[in-house]
Design a protein around this motif. Structure first.
Motif, PDB file in Angstrom:
ATOM      1  N   PRO A 426     -81.943  -6.387  27.202  1.00 20.06           N
ATOM      2  CA  PRO A 426     -81.089  -6.767  28.145  1.00 20.06           C
ATOM      3  C   PRO A 426     -80.022  -6.908  27.845  1.00 20.06           C
ATOM      4  CG  PRO A 426     -83.438  -7.653  28.833  1.00 20.06           C
ATOM      5  CD  PRO A 426     -83.313  -7.840  27.322  1.00 20.06           C
ATOM      6  N   PHE A 427     -78.941  -6.352  28.561  1.00 22.62           N
ATOM      7  CA  PHE A 427     -77.549  -6.556  28.312  1.00 22.62           C
ATOM      8  C   PHE A 427     -77.145  -7.422  29.795  1.00 22.62           C
ATOM      9  CE2 PHE A 427     -72.474  -5.616  28.372  1.00 22.62           C
ATOM     10  CZ  PHE A 427     -72.181  -6.710  27.127  1.00 22.62           C
ATOM     11  N   LYS A 428     -76.841  -8.747  29.098  1.00 17.85           N
ATOM     12  CA  LYS A 428     -75.398  -9.533  30.005  1.00 17.85           C
ATOM     13  C   LYS A 428     -74.451  -8.882  30.304  1.00 17.85           C
ATOM     14  CE  LYS A 428     -77.213 -12.779  33.681  1.00 17.85           C
ATOM     15  NZ  LYS A 428     -77.640 -13.763  34.107  1.00 17.85           N
ATOM     16  N   ARG A 429     -73.633  -8.126  31.242  1.00 20.16           N
ATOM     17  CA  ARG A 429     -72.200  -8.834  31.639  1.00 20.16           C
ATOM     18  C   ARG A 429     -72.025 -10.733  31.022  1.00 20.16           C
ATOM     19  NH1 ARG A 429     -68.618  -4.262  34.171  1.00 20.16           N
ATOM     20  NH2 ARG A 429     -67.377  -5.008  32.415  1.00 20.16           N
ATOM     21  N   SER A 430     -70.719 -10.981  29.899  1.00 20.46           N
ATOM     22  CA  SER A 430     -70.517 -12.030  29.909  1.00 20.46           C
ATOM     23  C   SER A 430     -69.362 -12.207  31.042  1.00 20.46           C
ATOM     24  CB  SER A 430     -70.466 -12.574  28.644  1.00 20.46           C
ATOM     25  OG  SER A 430     -70.037 -12.124  27.714  1.00 20.46           O
TER      26      SER A 430
END
Lengths: 430, 411
Positions: A426-430
């Protein structure tokens, strides 16, 4: 010796050992063919191939007579051929040993067929119809092509789509209903694609927005669709059989090309689902590797952070691809239904998962997925076809073949192929 | 609204409330499925377009139908309140009254064992979708040991149980070895093995000495009386709940002890939580993978054996196939129970109740049993996405690390 050198030698050596294992298995297959199917059959036994299409295009302008060969000699030749493939893997260590393994298993199954149909022999059917066999395999390969193409679309963007089996089931169910009512496969295809896209959206929604475990969500979507389609089958299709007439799509011949012996009826006299699959493969292949869109998708699948830093919307790219992938898999379900007829619960018997294996075999490339689909389609159809011959192996054991080959291929491949780096993460915006 | 506040507070503490709300959502969507597929209800709503007052009767028809279905599930799983009051006042008919409870426990027994099997794998970061196949192998091994080997009861029951464990462990060894030494992803291998084992089951019951003599169908020999797990209330009681219940309890205790107190279990959990840290700490990844599959497969095999030895006493071609697949339900139970042994106890009781009650619902209202599986998968979809549940019910979002149970293809 420094740590680095140790790692380098390890990296070089490991495939070496694995090549040897694969080569050993292939040579073993070859020896089995040569000794059991070849030398094991009597010298007088004959095997017959026929080439005429059974009921595909009855007005073929050509007629190829049957070809009768000596079972023993022919199978010894096939066995030697397999051994040669194995030796090549052992000596040359080619980049794609599993392709050789796949070819060997196909030759093995053909040798088994020739041996099974030998006369004098126990079989009721004294011949193998090559054209019909290939045509049937193409039918399965087509469905696998849709499935693995769906996998390519999703996984290149970094989302694992294990729900393909569920999208197949959903597409087949609604496709069957729509075609029974409207009598048009166009509407059925639209309905199936739409429903597949809906399931794709569900996967994307949970995987991207809520960062749920993609494999778990995928598997649960499959169980949900399996039970939902079985439920609807009992509640809707059984009381109203008019919703499940089991129409099959008619074939459209391509002028001239369909007159080619053997290849014509196999490849150029198909339903338009088949042509669509081929077109989609070409389209996705071109799109992924030659267009800006494809570059962006691959960037999202390999390194989402880098992609985001250059202004690509990671979530939107993933949503779009997973929904498209779902639509393609839904189409695959309709295509399956269009060749098999009436919907039944548990209809696709794991083809969605085999498509995933084809995706890995094809190295996450549309073109590779086609090769893999053809290999798996052939093995599945040959194993099915064997059941009509009196083979001294019970039909239950033969039924395991396609699944065993899938496992063998997956086990022999991983470590040699590399999935997109961010696949399943999963990609989590930083 | 006191209850609402209580639940909100509960949610701040743990994931139990997520499971509870997921369950509510599951039943709501299940109700929608019933409404959308029941002709009577749809007809009632059609009249609403012509006369607005018909909306009340339409609502009534809807509630009647959905209510009848869910009431049938409850009565089939727990028992009817009237029967309880009758038994309590007269002291008679207890067997009939608690028969639904007995059935639920009978179903929950193998389910809990298989769920612990799946849970131990999940905690190690491994997704064992093959639990169902391994359970089938355990059932086959148990049927063989129970019918082909003849021993006194004191030896026969342990012998069949051990063989069941071994059968399942053998089924687990294949994906374990392939993952440890060839890197094959366990999800594909175990899924394919499920199909292979289904064929193997047909083969064993059709073409080997295990087939019931004189039978042409796919049915195995019946195990000896000495290998049967006897009903707790005696053979004549008519209640099927068996001593397998104690085996399940022991397995749950074992699971808790193994994961929280044993050295190997610690290695497992470290590997699941952070494979890199595990490697750095000197944990042998291959050994862990093989042992996970041996233990998980062995427990799944035990579940199949217990199922066979406490209910049917033989295996046939449909053993644990399709909607009877305890190993598939076990995946959902393990997720519902958040991979905690105590959570699994509640989860397996609940899903067993759904399945057993579903049979009653199918018999009395004609709504297919598949509804139970639909509700279960929807519940698990929500359990797997706790943030979504919290958004729907506007609960306080607690920061909860999302731990993935599965990894990508490449490792």
């Amino acid at each position: 010796m420094s740590v680095e050198t140790v790692e380098v030698t390890k990296a070089l050596k490991q495939p070496h050992g694995r090549s040897r294992v694969i080569a050993g298995i292939i040579v073993g297959l070859g020896l089995f063919v040569a000794l059991v199917f070849g030398l094991g059959s009597s010298g007088r036994a004959k095997s017959q191939f026929t080439f005429s299409p059974v009921n595909l295009s009855s007005n073929a302008p050509w007629h190829l007579g049957a070809l009768t060969v000596n079972t023993r000699g022919w199978n010894v030749v096939l066995g030697v051929l397999i051994i040669a493939l194995g030796t090549e893997v052992w000596v040359r260590r080619p980049r794609a040993p599993m392709l050789r393994f796949g070819l060997s298993s196909i030759i093995f199954l053909f040798a088994l067929l020739f041996w099974a149909c030998r006369t004098p022999g126990p079989s009721q059917i004294p011949f193998v119809n090559l054209t019909a066999t290939l045509a049937g395999s193409v039918g399965i390969a087509m469905v696998l092509m849709y499935g693995s193409l769906s996998g390519v679309l999703c996984e290149r963007a970094g989302v694992v789509n294990i729900a393909i089996e569920g999208q197949f089931l959903g597409g087949a169910f609604f496709g069957s209903m729509v075609v029974s009512v409207t009598n048009s496969f166009l509407y059925a295809a639209l309905a199936g694609a739409l429903f597949g896209a809906l399931l794709g959206w569900l996967l994307a929604f949970l995987a991207i927005r809520y960062m749920s475990d993609q494999v778990i969500v995928g598997v649960v979507i499959v169980t949900m669709m399996a039970s939902l389609s079985s439920y609807l089958n009992l509640q809707v299709l059984t009381p109203y059989p008019n919703f499940n007439l089991g129409n099959t799509a008619s074939t459209t011949g391509i002028p001239l090309l369909d007159k080619i012996p053997v290849l014509g009826p196999v490849l150029f006299n198909e339903t338009w689902f088949f042509y669509l699959a081929v077109a989609l493969v070409a389209l996705v292949s071109f799109g992924l590797f030659k267009t800006r869109w494809g570059l962006r998708v691959r960037a999202v699948g390999e390194h989402p952070k880098a992609a985001e830093s250059v202004g690509i919307n990671v979530a939107r790219t993933r949503y779009r691809n997973v929904i498209m992938g779902g639509a393609v898999a839904g189409l695959g379900g309709v295509a399956f239904m269009a060749t098999q007829g009436q919907f039944q619960p548990g209809y696709t018997s794991g083809l969605g998962y085999v498509a995933l294996a084809a995706l890995i075999f094809g190295r996450w490339k549309p073109s590779g997925a086609v090769v893999a689909s053809i290999l798996f389609g052939l093995s599945a159809f040959l194993a099915n076809g064997l059941q009509s011959y009196s083979v001294p192996v019970s039909s239950e054991i033969i039924g395991m073949f396609p699944y065993i080959i899938t496992i063998a291929v997956v086990a022999g491949l991983i470590g040699r192929v590399r999935p997109p780096a961010a696949d399943g993460v999963p990609f989590k915006r930083s | 609204m006191k209850i609402w506040n209580f639940l909100k507070r509960l949610n701040a503490r743990g994931p139990a409330a997520t499971a509870f709300f997921a369950l509510i959502l599951g039943f709501i969507i299940g109700a929608l499925v019933i409404i959308a597929t029941t002709a009577v209800v749809l007809n009632a709503w059609r009249h609403v377009f012509s006369s607005p007052t018909a909306i009340f009767s339409a609502l009534k028809v809807t509630f009647d139908n959905v209510g009848a279905a869910y009431r049938a599930i409850f009565i089939g799983a727990v028992g009817s309140p009237s029967a309880y009051s009758h038994s309590i006042t007269t002291g008679q008919g207890w067997t009939n009254t608690i028969d639904p409870l007995s059935e639920t426990l009978t179903y929950a027994t193998p389910l809990a064992i298989a769920s612990i099997a799946v849970c131990i794998a999940f905690r190690t970061g491994i997704f064992n979708i093959g639990a169902n196949g391994q359970a089938i192998l355990g059932g086959i091994a148990g049927a063989w040991a129970g019918s082909m080997v003849h021993l006194p009861t004191a030896l026969h029951i342990p012998f069949t149980l051990i063989l069941g464990v071994l059968g399942g462990a053998l089924g687990g060894l294949i994906p374990g070895v392939l993952k440890a030494y060839a890197g094959a992803h366990e999800v594909i291998v175990t899924l394919m093995l499920n199909y292979i084992i289904a064929f193997f089951l047909l083969y064993v019951t059709l073409s080997t000495a295990l087939q019931q003599p004189g039978q042409a169908n796919d049915i195995s020999r019946t195990i000896d009386g000495s290998a049967v797990l006897p009903p707790i209330f005696g053979t004549g009681s008519g209640l099927r709940v068996s001593y397998g219940l104690f085996i399940a309890a022991a397995v749950v205790l074992f699971g808790w002890w193994f994961l929280n107190r044993s050295t190997l279990g610690f290695d497992f959990r470290i590997t699941g939580a952070n494979p890199h840290a595990a490697r750095a700490a000197g944990i042998n990844a291959r050994r862990v993978i093989i042992f996970v599959f041996l233990i998980s497969g062995g427990l799944a095999g035990l579940a199949g054996e217990v199922q066979m030895a406490s209910t049917t006493h033989f295996v046939d071609g449909g053993f644990l196939i399709g909607s009877a697949g305890v190993g598939f339900t076990a995946i959902t139970v393990a997720l519902l129970g958040r991979n905690e042994p105590m959570g699994i106890v509640w989860g397996s009781l609940l899903f067993a109740a759904l399945n057993v009650g579903g049979r009653t619902m199918q018999a009395s209202t004609g709504i297919p049993l598949d509804l139970a599986a639909i509700i279960q998968s929807i519940v698990v979809l929500f359990v797997a996405s706790p943030v979504l549940v919290k958004e729907i019910f506007r609960l306080h979002t607690t920061t909860e690390a999302v731990q993935l149970a599965t990894k990508g293809w490449g490792q």
